[in-house]
Design a protein around this motif. Sequence first.
Motif, mmCIF file in Angstrom:
data_model
loop_
_atom_site.group_PDB
_atom_site.id
_atom_site.type_symbol
_atom_site.label_atom_id
_atom_site.label_comp_id
_atom_site.label_asym_id
_atom_site.label_seq_id
_atom_site.Cartn_x
_atom_site.Cartn_y
_atom_site.Cartn_z
ATOM 1 N N LYS A 77 77.428 21.716 62.916
ATOM 2 C CA LYS A 77 77.044 23.041 62.423
ATOM 3 C C LYS A 77 75.838 22.943 61.490
ATOM 4 O O LYS A 77 74.896 23.734 61.594
ATOM 5 N N GLN A 78 75.847 21.965 60.586
ATOM 6 C CA GLN A 78 74.718 21.773 59.672
ATOM 7 C C GLN A 78 73.451 21.424 60.448
ATOM 8 O O GLN A 78 72.366 21.929 60.140
ATOM 9 N N TYR A 79 73.579 20.574 61.451
ATOM 10 C CA TYR A 79 72.426 20.189 62.253
ATOM 11 C C TYR A 79 71.855 21.393 62.991
ATOM 12 O O TYR A 79 70.636 21.587 63.029
ATOM 13 N N LEU A 80 72.720 22.214 63.572
ATOM 14 C CA LEU A 80 72.245 23.403 64.287
ATOM 15 C C LEU A 80 71.548 24.382 63.349
ATOM 16 O O LEU A 80 70.500 24.936 63.697
ATOM 17 N N GLU A 81 72.106 24.583 62.164
ATOM 18 C CA GLU A 81 71.468 25.456 61.181
ATOM 19 C C GLU A 81 70.109 24.908 60.773
ATOM 20 O O GLU A 81 69.135 25.647 60.666
ATOM 21 N N PHE A 82 70.039 23.605 60.572
ATOM 22 C CA PHE A 82 68.776 22.970 60.188
ATOM 23 C C PHE A 82 67.745 23.114 61.304
ATOM 24 O O PHE A 82 66.590 23.462 61.046
ATOM 25 N N SER A 83 68.162 22.867 62.547
ATOM 26 C CA SER A 83 67.213 22.946 63.661
ATOM 27 C C SER A 83 66.727 24.384 63.868
ATOM 28 O O SER A 83 65.581 24.607 64.236
ATOM 29 N N GLN A 86 64.094 25.001 61.289
ATOM 30 C CA GLN A 86 62.866 24.307 61.620
ATOM 31 C C GLN A 86 62.106 24.989 62.753
ATOM 32 O O GLN A 86 60.893 24.929 62.799
ATOM 33 N N SER A 87 62.840 25.630 63.643
ATOM 34 C CA SER A 87 62.180 26.291 64.768
ATOM 35 C C SER A 87 61.720 27.703 64.416
ATOM 36 O O SER A 87 61.108 28.375 65.226
ATOM 37 N N GLY A 88 62.057 28.155 63.215
ATOM 38 C CA GLY A 88 61.598 29.456 62.759
ATOM 39 C C GLY A 88 62.439 30.624 63.211
ATOM 40 O O GLY A 88 62.001 31.761 63.168
ATOM 41 N N LYS A 89 63.632 30.369 63.675
ATOM 42 C CA LYS A 89 64.504 31.464 64.135
ATOM 43 C C LYS A 89 65.273 32.047 63.017
ATOM 44 O O LYS A 89 65.630 31.514 62.057
#
Length: 89
Positions: A77-83, A86-89
């Motif tokens: 979950k943390q990784y998905l939030e971080f990504s 980073q992608s600007g979504k």
Amino acid sequence: MTESKPPTREERKRCWFLRDEYFKCLDSCNITDPTIVEKEPKKAEKCLTLKKNYEEGCMASWVEYFNKRRVLDLRQKQYLEFSQQQSGK
């Protein structure tokens, strides 16, 4: 709980309930990894009774699986939030 026979439906429901209660308590203490409670019980003193109930109400193999799964799920979950950040979504 013994591991000699599969748990009944009621035993499984009780185990899931005890797990959820314990994990809610860990969340309130900002603890991701349940193994920290073993190493540093003072960090989650208010959760110790819930931990005992969880470990007594579930098969040991289930406790081990749920604890590992919790860590993996929270990291994912943390990784998905971080990504997403980073992608600007």
